[in-house]
Design a protein around this motif. Structure first.
Motif, PDB file in Angstrom:
ATOM      1  N   PHE A   1    -114.945  -7.577  48.697  1.00  0.00           N
ATOM      2  CA  PHE A   1    -115.558  -6.358  48.185  1.00  0.00           C
ATOM      3  C   PHE A   1    -114.559  -5.211  48.075  1.00  0.00           C
ATOM      4  O   PHE A   1    -114.730  -4.316  47.244  1.00  0.00           O
ATOM      5  CB  PHE A   1    -116.750  -5.970  49.052  1.00  0.00           C
ATOM      6  CG  PHE A   1    -117.878  -6.965  48.987  1.00  0.00           C
ATOM      7  CD1 PHE A   1    -118.525  -7.211  47.786  1.00  0.00           C
ATOM      8  CD2 PHE A   1    -118.275  -7.672  50.111  1.00  0.00           C
ATOM      9  CE1 PHE A   1    -119.557  -8.139  47.710  1.00  0.00           C
ATOM     10  CE2 PHE A   1    -119.299  -8.597  50.059  1.00  0.00           C
ATOM     11  CZ  PHE A   1    -119.946  -8.840  48.844  1.00  0.00           C
ATOM     12  N   GLY A   2    -113.517  -5.215  48.918  1.00  0.00           N
ATOM     13  CA  GLY A   2    -112.472  -4.218  48.770  1.00  0.00           C
ATOM     14  C   GLY A   2    -111.788  -4.356  47.423  1.00  0.00           C
ATOM     15  O   GLY A   2    -111.516  -3.368  46.731  1.00  0.00           O
ATOM     16  N   HIS A   3    -111.507  -5.604  47.045  1.00  0.00           N
ATOM     17  CA  HIS A   3    -110.867  -5.870  45.748  1.00  0.00           C
ATOM     18  C   HIS A   3    -111.738  -5.369  44.599  1.00  0.00           C
ATOM     19  O   HIS A   3    -111.279  -4.611  43.726  1.00  0.00           O
ATOM     20  CB  HIS A   3    -110.622  -7.374  45.600  1.00  0.00           C
ATOM     21  CG  HIS A   3    -110.116  -7.773  44.249  1.00  0.00           C
ATOM     22  ND1 HIS A   3    -108.785  -7.669  43.889  1.00  0.00           N
ATOM     23  CD2 HIS A   3    -110.764  -8.255  43.144  1.00  0.00           C
ATOM     24  CE1 HIS A   3    -108.631  -8.081  42.639  1.00  0.00           C
ATOM     25  NE2 HIS A   3    -109.814  -8.439  42.164  1.00  0.00           N
TER      26      HIS A   3
ATOM     27  N   VAL B   1    -105.732   2.452  38.630  1.00  0.00           N
ATOM     28  CA  VAL B   1    -106.298   1.257  39.251  1.00  0.00           C
ATOM     29  C   VAL B   1    -105.299   0.111  39.159  1.00  0.00           C
ATOM     30  O   VAL B   1    -104.719  -0.147  38.100  1.00  0.00           O
ATOM     31  CB  VAL B   1    -107.620   0.863  38.561  1.00  0.00           C
ATOM     32  CG1 VAL B   1    -108.141  -0.459  39.108  1.00  0.00           C
ATOM     33  CG2 VAL B   1    -108.649   1.962  38.747  1.00  0.00           C
ATOM     34  N   THR B   2    -105.097  -0.595  40.284  1.00  0.00           N
ATOM     35  CA  THR B   2    -104.129  -1.689  40.335  1.00  0.00           C
ATOM     36  C   THR B   2    -104.823  -3.040  40.238  1.00  0.00           C
ATOM     37  O   THR B   2    -106.024  -3.165  40.502  1.00  0.00           O
ATOM     38  CB  THR B   2    -103.326  -1.644  41.647  1.00  0.00           C
ATOM     39  OG1 THR B   2    -104.229  -1.866  42.749  1.00  0.00           O
ATOM     40  CG2 THR B   2    -102.651  -0.294  41.817  1.00  0.00           C
ATOM     41  N   SER B   3    -104.070  -4.063  39.881  1.00  0.00           N
ATOM     42  CA  SER B   3    -104.634  -5.406  39.715  1.00  0.00           C
ATOM     43  C   SER B   3    -104.929  -6.078  41.044  1.00  0.00           C
ATOM     44  O   SER B   3    -105.855  -6.872  41.154  1.00  0.00           O
ATOM     45  CB  SER B   3    -103.665  -6.283  38.898  1.00  0.00           C
ATOM     46  OG  SER B   3    -103.444  -5.734  37.622  1.00  0.00           O
ATOM     47  N   HIS B   4    -104.108  -5.775  42.059  1.00  0.00           N
ATOM     48  CA  HIS B   4    -104.257  -6.428  43.360  1.00  0.00           C
ATOM     49  C   HIS B   4    -104.233  -5.375  44.466  1.00  0.00           C
ATOM     50  O   HIS B   4    -103.241  -5.245  45.188  1.00  0.00           O
ATOM     51  CB  HIS B   4    -103.150  -7.455  43.567  1.00  0.00           C
ATOM     52  CG  HIS B   4    -103.070  -8.484  42.479  1.00  0.00           C
ATOM     53  ND1 HIS B   4    -103.996  -9.497  42.351  1.00  0.00           N
ATOM     54  CD2 HIS B   4    -102.181  -8.648  41.459  1.00  0.00           C
ATOM     55  CE1 HIS B   4    -103.686 -10.243  41.311  1.00  0.00           C
ATOM     56  NE2 HIS B   4    -102.592  -9.760  40.748  1.00  0.00           N
ATOM     57  N   PRO B   5    -105.322  -4.610  44.599  1.00  0.00           N
ATOM     58  CA  PRO B   5    -105.327  -3.501  45.566  1.00  0.00           C
ATOM     59  C   PRO B   5    -105.136  -3.944  47.016  1.00  0.00           C
ATOM     60  O   PRO B   5    -104.437  -3.278  47.779  1.00  0.00           O
ATOM     61  CB  PRO B   5    -106.707  -2.860  45.362  1.00  0.00           C
ATOM     62  CG  PRO B   5    -107.536  -3.917  44.699  1.00  0.00           C
ATOM     63  CD  PRO B   5    -106.587  -4.700  43.857  1.00  0.00           C
ATOM     64  N   ILE B   6    -105.740  -5.066  47.407  1.00  0.00           N
ATOM     65  CA  ILE B   6    -105.597  -5.542  48.788  1.00  0.00           C
ATOM     66  C   ILE B   6    -104.134  -5.846  49.089  1.00  0.00           C
ATOM     67  O   ILE B   6    -103.596  -5.438  50.133  1.00  0.00           O
ATOM     68  CB  ILE B   6    -106.452  -6.799  49.028  1.00  0.00           C
ATOM     69  CG1 ILE B   6    -107.940  -6.441  49.029  1.00  0.00           C
ATOM     70  CG2 ILE B   6    -106.068  -7.476  50.344  1.00  0.00           C
ATOM     71  CD1 ILE B   6    -108.438  -5.787  50.294  1.00  0.00           C
ATOM     72  N   LEU B   7    -103.469  -6.559  48.198  1.00  0.00           N
ATOM     73  CA  LEU B   7    -102.059  -6.901  48.407  1.00  0.00           C
ATOM     74  C   LEU B   7    -101.196  -5.641  48.440  1.00  0.00           C
ATOM     75  O   LEU B   7    -100.228  -5.557  49.208  1.00  0.00           O
ATOM     76  CB  LEU B   7    -101.571  -7.840  47.305  1.00  0.00           C
ATOM     77  CG  LEU B   7    -102.204  -9.236  47.299  1.00  0.00           C
ATOM     78  CD1 LEU B   7    -101.654 -10.064  46.134  1.00  0.00           C
ATOM     79  CD2 LEU B   7    -101.935  -9.939  48.621  1.00  0.00           C
ATOM     80  N   THR B   8    -101.550  -4.661  47.616  1.00  0.00           N
ATOM     81  CA  THR B   8    -100.800  -3.410  47.603  1.00  0.00           C
ATOM     82  C   THR B   8    -100.899  -2.709  48.951  1.00  0.00           C
ATOM     83  O   THR B   8     -99.904  -2.215  49.496  1.00  0.00           O
ATOM     84  CB  THR B   8    -101.322  -2.478  46.493  1.00  0.00           C
ATOM     85  OG1 THR B   8    -101.190  -3.127  45.238  1.00  0.00           O
ATOM     86  CG2 THR B   8    -100.547  -1.172  46.475  1.00  0.00           C
TER      87      THR B   8
END
Length: 452
Positions: free
Chosen positions: A78-80, A227-234
């Motif tokens: 859900f964070g993503h 907005v980024t494609s991979h917010p969790i990884l960021t």
């Protein structure tokens, strides 16, 4: 005398966002808390009847802990989507998952009906509850904070926090009347009533959330291409120190809360001989006072430094740890109510009311849902999940009165929160989002970057 403008208290949309955060999270926590109360009072008997009293309690608390282990799953998922698609749609989904899982628990057959499959299915549905909560809290915080008037960020940020004691009051009232049923009726059908209510409550929460627009700050971030494609990884790659600080901030308040609302209720029943109704009444009185205090702290921290209030609550928790258990161990109901109330008001409300907005300030808008969800989820794994289990293992609830290890644990977690707060003191001490500060929280420097 000048009249405050409407924007001082919030526009219609801002107030609706506050209400949606409050009501929706209340529904989620109500579902969550009735499980915790049922695990304390009845689950060991209907899902683990082949074990002795203490082992059955441990097994029941273990299913309680499964939800916290599931929270990171919810945080990642859900964070993503919360940072990719938006807060509104994600929060509607988390509410639906929680309501359905809770309602299905109320329909489960017991051990005597299907044997080992009963606790397996119970654990699976508890896991789904955990996934929902893993995505709920962060989104609810942001729905309120990102729509808040600049001078009301702390109070708006306290919306999902106020929901916690409000849900606890509602869950305790419901379970109080259910617990007064004759034991055979309680164990056969009475315990199911609060869970089946989950189907109804989710509809109420859904109606309110559907009337709220997307977060204004997220909409702006999306329009400007942030907005980024991979917010969790960021978040994990660039800001691990902020995540660790956010996890540490919640240590003392979570451990204190779950010691009181789960383990100590069992302790009151098994060691001091209180009835289920008596223990729930103790909790209800303390929770009502905690609810009132939570609202007051949220309002106060828009005037004062939230960091100072937070530190005061952590210091009180450490100082009151041993007196809390000493008073509780007397078995005197008046002293027990006083101990519960003091701990929740001065140790819980003072920290919990502001830790939400403080955590949100650690992350920029584009990855804030992921960052806040990770902090909340892993704080649950680190502090909430093991608390009832460790407490029951160190101090069994079958007659032991050697409670000092639990007070020691509470002091240690208070130190962790104290250190985490000091690691971010320049940021929170600046008065951002309080005392009329009109800057966006993204504009305030975050010294915790030095921890990365």
């Amino acid at each position: 005398m000048t009249t405050p403008s409407a924007s001082t208290f919030g526009t219609k949309q801002q107030k609706r966002a506050f209400l949606a955060s409050l009501v929706g999270t209340t529904v989620e926590w109500f579902d969550f808390f009735i499980y915790a109360t049922a695990a304390t009072l009845v689950f060991s008997k209907i899902f683990f009847p082949s074990f002795d009293s203490n082992v059955g309690t441990l097994a029941s608390f273990a299913t309680l802990g499964v939800a916290f282990l599931a929270r990171p799953v919810g945080a990642f998922v859900f964070g993503h989507f919360g940072d990719r698609l938006g807060r509104r749609a994600t929060l509607i989904t988390t509410l639906t998952v929680m309501g359905v899982a809770t309602g299905l628990i109320g329909l489960l057959p017991t051990w005597n009906q299907i044997g080992i499959w009963a606790p397996i299915l119970l654990t699976a549905l508890r896991f789904l509850q955990g996934v929902a909560v893993g995505g709920e809290w962060g989104g609810a915080v942001l729905m309120s904070v990102e729509n808040a008037p600049a001078s009301r960020r702390r109070f708006y940020g306290s919306a999902p926090q106020i929901a916690s004691p409000l849900a606890l009051v509602l869950a305790t009232v419901v379970m109080y009347f259910v617990a007064r049923l004759p034991e055979d009726q309680l164990l056969s059908w009475g315990w199911r009533i609060p869970f089946l209510a989950g189907f109804v409550l989710v509809v109420i929460g859904m109606i309110i959330r559907l009337g709220v627009e997307e977060s204004s700050e997220f909409t702006e971030a999306k329009q400007t291409g942030e907005v980024t494609s991979h917010p969790i990884l960021t978040v994990l790659r660039t800001m691990p120190g902020r995540v660790l600080a956010g996890i540490g901030l919640q240590a003392s308040v979570i451990v204190l809360f779950y010691l009181i609302t789960t383990y100590m209720l069992t302790m009151a029943t098994n060691i001091h001989g209180f009835t289920r109704s008596d223990t729930l009444m103790i909790l209800l009185i303390a929770a009502v006072v905690d609810l009132i205090a939570m609202v007051g702290v949220g309002i106060l921290c828009d005037k004062l430094s939230a960091w100072t209030v937070f530190i005061g609550g952590v210091v009180f928790t450490a100082a009151f740890a041993f007196p809390l258990f000493a008073l509780f161990n007397t078995g005197n109901i008046g002293l027990m109510i006083f101990a519960f109330t003091a701990a929740l008001v001065l140790g819980h409300a003072t920290t919990y009311a502001v830790v939400s907005s403080m955590t949100a300030e650690l992350f920029p808008t584009a990855i804030r849902y992921s960052g806040v969800a990770l902090c909340s989820a892993f704080a649950g794994v680190a502090w909430a999940a093991p608390t009832p289990l460790v407490a029951a293992a160190l101090v069994p609830t079958d007659g032991s009165r050697h409670w000092w290890p639990l007070a020691t644990i509470l002091v240690v977690t208070a130190v962790i929160s104290f250190v985490s707060a000091f690691a971010t003191r320049s940021h929170f001490g600046s008065g951002a989002a309080s005392a009329g500060d009109t800057r966006d929280i993204d504009d305030v420097p975050v010294p915790v970057r030095d921890l990365v």
